[in-house]
Structure formats: C-alpha cells, structure tokens
Design an enzyme around this catalytic site. Structure first.
Site, PDB file in Angstrom:
ATOM      1  N   LYS A 135       0.841  -1.187   0.000  1.00  0.00           N
ATOM      2  CA  LYS A 135       0.000   0.000   0.000  1.00  0.00           C
ATOM      3  C   LYS A 135       0.877   1.239   0.000  1.00  0.00           C
ATOM      4  CE  LYS A 135       0.632   1.975   3.385  1.00  0.00           C
ATOM      5  NZ  LYS A 135       1.867   2.555   4.038  1.00  0.00           N
ATOM      6  N   TYR A 219      -4.683   4.117   6.055  1.00  0.00           N
ATOM      7  CA  TYR A 219      -5.174   3.315   7.182  1.00  0.00           C
ATOM      8  C   TYR A 219      -6.423   3.943   7.798  1.00  0.00           C
ATOM      9  CZ  TYR A 219      -0.780   0.736   7.083  1.00  0.00           C
ATOM     10  OH  TYR A 219       0.266  -0.052   6.705  1.00  0.00           O
TER      11      TYR A 219
HETATM   12  P1  NAD Z   1      12.354   1.744   2.319  1.00  0.00           P
HETATM   13  O1  NAD Z   1      12.795   3.101   1.887  1.00  0.00           O
HETATM   14  O2  NAD Z   1      12.829   1.244   3.621  1.00  0.00           O
HETATM   15  O3  NAD Z   1      12.762   0.677   1.205  1.00  0.00           O
HETATM   16  C1  NAD Z   1      12.574   0.911  -0.154  1.00  0.00           C
HETATM   17  C2  NAD Z   1      13.332  -0.113  -0.962  1.00  0.00           C
HETATM   18  O4  NAD Z   1      13.191   0.198  -2.347  1.00  0.00           O
HETATM   19  C3  NAD Z   1      14.849  -0.098  -0.646  1.00  0.00           C
HETATM   20  O5  NAD Z   1      15.325  -1.414  -0.625  1.00  0.00           O
HETATM   21  C4  NAD Z   1      15.436   0.641  -1.848  1.00  0.00           C
HETATM   22  O6  NAD Z   1      16.755   0.227  -2.150  1.00  0.00           O
HETATM   23  C5  NAD Z   1      14.480   0.209  -2.966  1.00  0.00           C
HETATM   24  N1  NAD Z   1      14.471   1.138  -4.094  1.00  0.00           N
HETATM   25  C6  NAD Z   1      14.578   0.775  -5.380  1.00  0.00           C
HETATM   26  N2  NAD Z   1      14.525   1.846  -6.176  1.00  0.00           N
HETATM   27  C7  NAD Z   1      14.444   2.918  -5.371  1.00  0.00           C
HETATM   28  C8  NAD Z   1      14.391   4.323  -5.615  1.00  0.00           C
HETATM   29  N3  NAD Z   1      14.390   4.822  -6.851  1.00  0.00           N
HETATM   30  N4  NAD Z   1      14.314   5.126  -4.555  1.00  0.00           N
HETATM   31  C9  NAD Z   1      14.249   4.646  -3.292  1.00  0.00           C
HETATM   32  N5  NAD Z   1      14.301   3.322  -3.006  1.00  0.00           N
HETATM   33  C10 NAD Z   1      14.384   2.471  -4.038  1.00  0.00           C
HETATM   34  O7  NAD Z   1      10.771   1.729   2.246  1.00  0.00           O
HETATM   35  P2  NAD Z   1       9.783   0.740   2.976  1.00  0.00           P
HETATM   36  O8  NAD Z   1       9.398   1.326   4.275  1.00  0.00           O
HETATM   37  O9  NAD Z   1      10.305  -0.634   2.942  1.00  0.00           O
HETATM   38  O10 NAD Z   1       8.488   0.880   2.029  1.00  0.00           O
HETATM   39  C11 NAD Z   1       8.366   0.181   0.805  1.00  0.00           C
HETATM   40  C12 NAD Z   1       6.873   0.033   0.456  1.00  0.00           C
HETATM   41  O11 NAD Z   1       6.251  -0.695   1.485  1.00  0.00           O
HETATM   42  C13 NAD Z   1       6.120   1.351   0.363  1.00  0.00           C
HETATM   43  O12 NAD Z   1       5.145   1.261  -0.642  1.00  0.00           O
HETATM   44  C14 NAD Z   1       5.447   1.503   1.715  1.00  0.00           C
HETATM   45  O13 NAD Z   1       4.267   2.267   1.689  1.00  0.00           O
HETATM   46  C15 NAD Z   1       5.159   0.061   2.036  1.00  0.00           C
HETATM   47  N6  NAD Z   1       5.100  -0.185   3.476  1.00  0.00           N
HETATM   48  C16 NAD Z   1       4.026  -0.829   3.976  1.00  0.00           C
HETATM   49  C17 NAD Z   1       3.932  -1.074   5.317  1.00  0.00           C
HETATM   50  C18 NAD Z   1       2.752  -1.832   5.849  1.00  0.00           C
HETATM   51  O14 NAD Z   1       2.561  -1.855   7.056  1.00  0.00           O
HETATM   52  N7  NAD Z   1       1.956  -2.463   4.998  1.00  0.00           N
HETATM   53  C19 NAD Z   1       4.929  -0.640   6.175  1.00  0.00           C
HETATM   54  C20 NAD Z   1       6.050  -0.001   5.661  1.00  0.00           C
HETATM   55  C21 NAD Z   1       6.121   0.225   4.293  1.00  0.00           C
END
Ligand code: NAD
Length: 375
Positions: A135, A219
């Site tokens: 999401k 949420y």
């Molecule tokens: P994060 O920034 O920690 O990780 C992002 C990942 O994407 C990294 O591994 C990064 O290397 C990679 N990536 C590849 N191309 C990229 C670019 N151009 N710029 C930035 N990063 C790039 O983010 P996250 O917290 O893991 O979030 C990722 C997804 O998961 C989002 O859509 C977020 O909304 C979702 N999320 C959902 C929940 C949930 O509870 N369902 C919780 C956290 C995150």
C-alpha cells in the site's frame, strides 16, 4: 479434530456489491494441495521487507521466502544466508523479468517506493506470477487500472498488502462496528509521526505520490470504511501543514471528513506531529476503540464495557498465508486490487478538496467493494 481459522470469500450479491463473507470452518478440511508451500519473492529489501516481511515468512505455513529482487549487491549475501535463498533465485531490477522461467517463485511481493509499484506489478504479472503489492497501491488512477488489468490478463491473483484485514483486533472492530452492536457510530481516526529524514523517497512527489495521506491516511480511510461497513459518499479536506517551508513537494499534515450513509468520519494524519495512532467509533454506549491501532504489534482494543480480549498474531504472516491459501484453494482475496483502487480514488478526491478550499467532493463511482463480517 482441529479448529481452523475463518475461510474468507468474496461473492457477488444481487445489488452488485462485492461483499466479503467469512464462513467459520469448524471441521478440519485439508485438501492435499495445501501441503505445498508457495514460493514468495520480495522485490525491494528496504525497511519493511527487512523488519517485517522477511521475518514473517519464517512463520508462514503456506508460503516461504524463495527469492529476492534487489539492486544492492551486498544485500544478496546477507539475505541468502539468513533465509537460505538459492543463488538462482536472486534477481536484480534488470534481470527481474527472467523470473518467468523460475517455477520456484509463485508469488511476487512488491515492496518498493509507491511510484514504482505499477511497473513492477505489471512486470510480475507478465512473468506469470501472482502478485501482492504494498500500500498505497499506486500513484495514479491509470496505474491502478493497468495493474488490475495486467493481473487479469495474465490470469493471476492480485492483492494489496493490507495486513490489518487479517488482524484480530481489526476483525473485532469490523464485527462490532458494522453490526452496530453499541448503536449508531461516528468515527474519529488519526495517524501521525514526526518524519525526521526529509531527504527520502517518502517526501518526493514522484516516488511517494503524496505525503502522509498516501502513507498513513490510507489506514484511516480503510479503518473508517470497514468499521462503518459502508462506502463513503463524499469528502471534504484541508491541508493543515504546519511548517510549509519543509514540505515543498508533498503535504506535511492533512485533515479530512468523510460522509457515510449512516454517519461521519473525522480523520487526520501527519508527518509533523508527535506519534498518535487510533481508530475510534463513538457509539451510543461509549467508545469502541483501537489505540494504538495501525502498527504491527502492541495493539490495544476497547469496547464501551472494557478491554477487548484478543490474542495478537503476526499480521504479515497471516496476510501472506491467506493469499497463499487463496491461490491454493482458488478463492478470492479479501484485499484485491479493486480495494486498492477504491482507496486511491478516495485519496485523489481528498487532495482535490484540499486544493480547492475544502470543497465537498462526491465519491460517486467508487468500486463497490467492502469487507463485511457477521457478528
Ligand atoms: P524503504 O525506503 O525502507 O525501502 C525501499 C526499498 O526500495 C529499498 O530497498 C530501496 O533500495 C528500494 N528502491 C529501489 N529503487 C528505489 C528508488 N528509486 N528510490 C528509493 N528506493 C528504491 O521503504 P519501505 O518502508 O520498505 O516501504 C516500501 C513500500 O512498502 C512502500 O510502498 C510503503 O508504503 C510500504 N510499506 C508498507 C507497510 C505496511 O505496514 N503495509 C509498512 C512499511 C512500508
């Protein structure tokens, strides 16, 4: 005999609304196919994959972490060692499409910045994989539609990473709220934390699609819809960003009101305020409430007559197992792409209202999809 959890199905009722039913299965019924564990590949190994999804995949019964897709070489060794991932199941963003030839990967789980969800969901579907996309589903209406079409055309299942539909506290909220057990309801819900790193993708419009509304507000929107058990009919919103100088591309804070056929939901979310996180139904008998509501663990629930007695679970493991069972048993997911599209359309109208002096905007034409549960 073993008591099994609820089997969940979506079916079409005569009104055309897609309602989710839950049929409690009291008797053990295990087709042999369920013994197969499906292989999941995580695409994007950032905070959520590292902290939640990877560990949850050690607890799942019907799927396991079979592969990874990463752009960071160093992560390959760390992940393959921790999760025993075969070398041939490790991909990068360039060779990702060759996953089509890998029979060990059944499900591709997209955990990338929001602006990349559409591209990778579509590539995964074209590679013949079932898809879970995090999401918020995407950053445009067109992308949401294309993602749904790509999975349909490929004949693959598609769900959104809405983990709270599998959480027992939220299940209680749905049952007690939807069935108006404590009388009529109105909702207040908020989610905020202070974002300290203002140099990340979450504050860049192209990659995030928006600010806290996309990330946290989804949420609040979901919580209001599944507590009412109704679709909202209109929204009215205000950009309440406190420090405008810090928030050039996306909002820092936002508040909105959603009108439902039987009441109102007052919502706010922020990247600027100290942490708060609750979903409250103000009922005729008092508060029905989850606080904290939207985090991974440590949830607390309250009815007007005292605390909810609910046993916590691993939300992500339950969510991924449910999807694996949907595939194995050919049943519908509780949280399909159409639900992600529904929520994106609401988000879009909230921004439209905030940009137009809090104009009241109709939500006519939302996909008619609800997660309805009996008491
Ligand atoms: P994060 O920034 O920690 O990780 C992002 C990942 O994407 C990294 O591994 C990064 O290397 C990679 N990536 C590849 N191309 C990229 C670019 N151009 N710029 C930035 N990063 C790039 O983010 P996250 O917290 O893991 O979030 C990722 C997804 O998961 C989002 O859509 C977020 O909304 C979702 N999320 C959902 C929940 C949930 O509870 N369902 C919780 C956290 C995150």
């Amino acid at each position: 005999m073993k008591r099994r959890p609820f089997i969940k199905q979506i079916f079409q009722v005569t009104s055309g609304a897609y309602l989710v039913s839950q049929i409690p299965l009291l008797y053990s019924f295990k087709p042999t196919i369920q013994n197969k564990k499906l292989g999941v590949a995580l695409v994007g190994l950032g905070g959520y994959s590292r902290g939640q999804l990877g560990p949850a995949l050690l607890e799942t019964e019907h799927c396991y972490l079979a592969g990874i897709v990463t752009g960071t070489k160093e992560k390959e060794a760390i992940w393959s060692e921790k999760y025993n991932i075969k070398k041939e199941n490790i991909y990068n963003y360039d060779n990702f499409d060759s996953i089509v030839n890998n029979d060990e990967i059944d499900i591709v789980y997209i955990v990338l910045p929001n602006g990349m969800h559409a591209e990778y969901t579509i590539r995964a579907a074209k590679a013949g994989k079932h898809v879970i996309c995090e999401k918020p589903m995407a950053t445009s209406f067109e992308d949401c539609k294309k993602m749904i079409s790509a999975c349909k055309e490929a004949g693959k299942m598609f769900s959104i990473g809405y983990r709270l539909h599998f959480d027992p506290f939220h299940d209680q909220m749905m049952r007690l709220g939807q069935n108006r057990v404590y009388g009529d309801i109105n909702i207040t819900t908020s989610f905020a934390f202070k974002m300290r790193n203002l140099d990340q993708w979450r504050v860049k419009k192209e990659l995030a699609g928006g600010g806290p509304l996309m990330d946290l507000g989804v949420y609040n929107i979901q919580g209001a819809i599944y507590t009412f058990g109704e679709l909202p009919t209109s929204v009215k919103a205000k950009n309440t960003t406190i420090n405008k100088a810090d928030w050039k591309e996306v909002e820092g804070s936002i508040e909105w009101e959603m009108t439902f056929p039987s009441g109102k939901a007052y919502c706010k979310c922020s990247y600027e305020e100290p942490y708060y996180c609750h979903l409250t139904a103000n009922t005729e008998k008092g508060e029905l409430k989850l606080s904290p509501a939207f985090i991974y663990n440590g949830l607390k629930g309250f009815t007007p007559y005292g605390p909810m007695t609910v046993k916590p679970i691993n939300q992500q493991a339950a969510q991924m197992d449910a999807f694996a069972l949907n595939i194995l048993q050919n049943t519908n997911t509780l949280v399909p792409g159409e639900m992600g599209l529904r929520d994106y359309m609401i988000i879009d109208k909230i921004y439209q209202s905030a940009n137009n002096n809090s104009e009241v905007i109709s939500l006519k034409g939302l996909p008619n999809i609800l997660d309805i549960r009996p008491i």
